[in-house]
Design a protein around this motif. Structure first.
Motif, PDB file in Angstrom:
ATOM      1  N   THR A   1       0.826  -1.217   0.000  1.00 47.26           N
ATOM      2  CA  THR A   1       0.000   0.000   0.000  1.00 47.26           C
ATOM      3  C   THR A   1       0.858   1.265   0.000  1.00 47.26           C
ATOM      4  N   ARG A   2       2.092   1.152   0.440  1.00 47.90           N
ATOM      5  CA  ARG A   2       3.007   2.289   0.407  1.00 47.90           C
ATOM      6  C   ARG A   2       3.655   2.452  -0.969  1.00 47.90           C
ATOM      7  N   LEU A   3       3.847   1.319  -1.667  1.00 45.47           N
ATOM      8  CA  LEU A   3       4.554   1.356  -2.945  1.00 45.47           C
ATOM      9  C   LEU A   3       3.631   1.648  -4.133  1.00 45.47           C
ATOM     10  N   LEU A   4       2.402   1.172  -4.070  1.00 47.50           N
ATOM     11  CA  LEU A   4       1.525   1.311  -5.229  1.00 47.50           C
ATOM     12  C   LEU A   4       1.265   2.772  -5.630  1.00 47.50           C
ATOM     13  N   PRO A   5       1.067   3.691  -4.682  1.00 40.53           N
ATOM     14  CA  PRO A   5       0.911   5.087  -5.111  1.00 40.53           C
ATOM     15  C   PRO A   5       2.134   5.628  -5.848  1.00 40.53           C
ATOM     16  N   LYS A   6       3.324   5.199  -5.444  1.00 36.12           N
ATOM     17  CA  LYS A   6       4.538   5.629  -6.138  1.00 36.12           C
ATOM     18  C   LYS A   6       4.547   5.108  -7.570  1.00 36.12           C
ATOM     19  N   PHE A   7       4.168   3.836  -7.720  1.00 33.65           N
ATOM     20  CA  PHE A   7       4.117   3.257  -9.060  1.00 33.65           C
ATOM     21  C   PHE A   7       3.072   3.971  -9.911  1.00 33.65           C
ATOM     22  N   SER A   8       1.942   4.285  -9.296  1.00 34.19           N
ATOM     23  CA  SER A   8       0.865   4.954 -10.021  1.00 34.19           C
ATOM     24  C   SER A   8       1.282   6.334 -10.511  1.00 34.19           C
ATOM     25  N   GLN A   9       2.123   7.010  -9.762  1.00 34.46           N
ATOM     26  CA  GLN A   9       2.620   8.315 -10.197  1.00 34.46           C
ATOM     27  C   GLN A   9       3.519   8.176 -11.422  1.00 34.46           C
ATOM     28  N   LEU A  10       4.264   7.075 -11.497  1.00 37.07           N
ATOM     29  CA  LEU A  10       5.137   6.847 -12.647  1.00 37.07           C
ATOM     30  C   LEU A  10       4.355   6.408 -13.880  1.00 37.07           C
ATOM     31  N   TYR A  11       3.285   5.616 -13.647  1.00 33.68           N
ATOM     32  CA  TYR A  11       2.507   5.057 -14.757  1.00 33.68           C
ATOM     33  C   TYR A  11       1.020   5.312 -14.505  1.00 33.68           C
ATOM     34  N   PRO A  12       0.573   6.545 -14.678  1.00 32.50           N
ATOM     35  CA  PRO A  12      -0.804   6.901 -14.317  1.00 32.50           C
ATOM     36  C   PRO A  12      -1.875   6.227 -15.165  1.00 32.50           C
ATOM     37  N   GLN A  13      -1.512   5.653 -16.303  1.00 33.88           N
ATOM     38  CA  GLN A  13      -2.499   5.016 -17.158  1.00 33.88           C
ATOM     39  C   GLN A  13      -2.704   3.535 -16.825  1.00 33.88           C
ATOM     40  N   ILE A  14      -1.966   3.028 -15.847  1.00 33.20           N
ATOM     41  CA  ILE A  14      -2.158   1.651 -15.407  1.00 33.20           C
ATOM     42  C   ILE A  14      -3.076   1.662 -14.182  1.00 33.20           C
ATOM     43  N   LYS A  15      -4.170   0.926 -14.259  1.00 35.36           N
ATOM     44  CA  LYS A  15      -5.105   0.817 -13.138  1.00 35.36           C
ATOM     45  C   LYS A  15      -4.704  -0.371 -12.281  1.00 35.36           C
ATOM     46  N   LEU A  16      -4.522  -0.118 -10.991  1.00 35.18           N
ATOM     47  CA  LEU A  16      -4.021  -1.141 -10.069  1.00 35.18           C
ATOM     48  C   LEU A  16      -5.133  -1.648  -9.163  1.00 35.18           C
ATOM     49  N   GLU A  17      -5.155  -2.960  -8.984  1.00 38.75           N
ATOM     50  CA  GLU A  17      -6.071  -3.572  -8.018  1.00 38.75           C
ATOM     51  C   GLU A  17      -5.267  -4.503  -7.125  1.00 38.75           C
ATOM     52  N   LEU A  18      -5.268  -4.233  -5.822  1.00 40.70           N
ATOM     53  CA  LEU A  18      -4.520  -5.034  -4.857  1.00 40.70           C
ATOM     54  C   LEU A  18      -5.474  -5.986  -4.153  1.00 40.70           C
ATOM     55  N   ILE A  19      -5.213  -7.280  -4.264  1.00 43.18           N
ATOM     56  CA  ILE A  19      -6.036  -8.296  -3.612  1.00 43.18           C
ATOM     57  C   ILE A  19      -5.231  -8.887  -2.462  1.00 43.18           C
TER      58      ILE A  19
END
Length: 295
Positions: free
Chosen positions: A108-126
């Motif tokens: 949960t700490r890393l995914l926002p960082k990744f999202s900032q780098l690749y804003p067009q990728i939609k992430l779902e964490l299960i």
């Protein structure tokens, strides 16, 4: 004539062992699933599935068709990804499975960082501690403690996730603190059922030897956070990931015990299908996770 939709349908039925579940995953009706399968069978004069009222199973022809169909879909996805890569940044939906504690405190700490780098990728964490079937569950990336033996998967080491022995100040208030692992047998312990050998705790000694201690307790859970909560409530001594209880250790709510001994360390791996081509969105995430400093 086979269509891409028909090929996808057969693959979905095989990987979900169900016409109904395949229909749900594809977003089409069960009747359309049956129609696609029947059209392929009729066009080639073959039977792909043996069907009865309770289950379906692949015929030899069906198994052969499925193996080629999977490769065809992978090549198709490779073609699309290659075309998209030339014109666009990585995009699409990425589903990531993770153990609960590691997911809550690290992913949960890393995914926002990744999202900032690749804003067009939609992430779902299960988040789940149960076994995962990546194909059936539609998981692109799996974070797991320990490798998998499936030769169809690649396992890349990510980090080590150390557990510590701890208890609440409340529990220890009227008790003698254990100074050796063997003294844990004199205490109530909170058991984490998702750990292997959860009633036998292994400790490494500074001299290089190991000690295994059989522990007892009336409280147990298969959820690491529930274990932490019961430890905090005075339920006994337990194993918890250091990072997941860092705030409680700092405040003094929890006290680390047996710090001279190394308790269990979970090895965390990143797992993804063994394919000739990896989707651009998936490769970006793999590279991102492996570049992180988890110290």
């Amino acid at each position: 004539m086979d269509t891409l939709a028909g090929v996808r349908t057969v693959v979905a039925v095989v990987e979900n062992s169900s016409f109904t579940i395949a229909a749900d995953k594809l977003g089409i009706s069960k009747g359309l699933v049956s129609k696609h399968v029947s059209q392929i069978e009729a066009a080639h004069n073959i039977r792909l599935f043996n069907r009865n009222s309770r289950k379906i199973s692949l015929t030899d022809a069906g198994a052969n068709y499925y193996q080629h169909a999977r490769k065809l879909l992978e090549y198709y996805e490779q073609m699309l990804d290659s075309v998209v890569t030339q014109q666009n940044t990585p995009s699409g939906k990425l589903r990531i499975s993770s153990p609960i504690a590691f997911g809550e405190h690290v992913m949960t700490r890393l995914l926002p960082k990744f999202s900032q780098l690749y804003p067009q990728i939609k992430l779902e964490l299960i988040l789940q501690n149960q076994p995962v079937d990546m194909l059936k569950d539609g998981i692109d990336i799996r974070i797991k403690s320990g490798k998998v033996s499936d030769s169809n998967m690649i396992a890349r080491p990510v980090c080590k996730w150390p557990l510590i022995v701890c208890a609440s100040a409340q529990y220890l208030a009227d008790k003698t603190l254990p100074t050796t692992p063997q003294q844990l047998a004199e205490h109530q312990c909170v058991l984490d059922k998702h750990l292997d050998d959860n009633t036998n705790w292994l400790f490494g000694c500074k001299d290089g030897g190991d000690i295994t201690v059989a522990v007892n307790g009336v409280l147990a859970s298969n959820n690491p956070q529930a274990v932490v909560n019961m430890i905090k409530a005075g339920g006994g001594i337990g194993l918890a990931a250091r990072e997941s209880v860092a705030a409680e250790l700092q405040s003094g709510e929890l006290i680390e015990l047996l710090s001279d001994y190394q308790s269990k360390v979970l090895e965390i791996y990143l797992i993804y299908p063994h394919r000739q081509h990896i989707a651009q969105k998936t490769q970006c995430f793999i590279d991102f996770i492996l570049s992180q400093d988890f110290q």
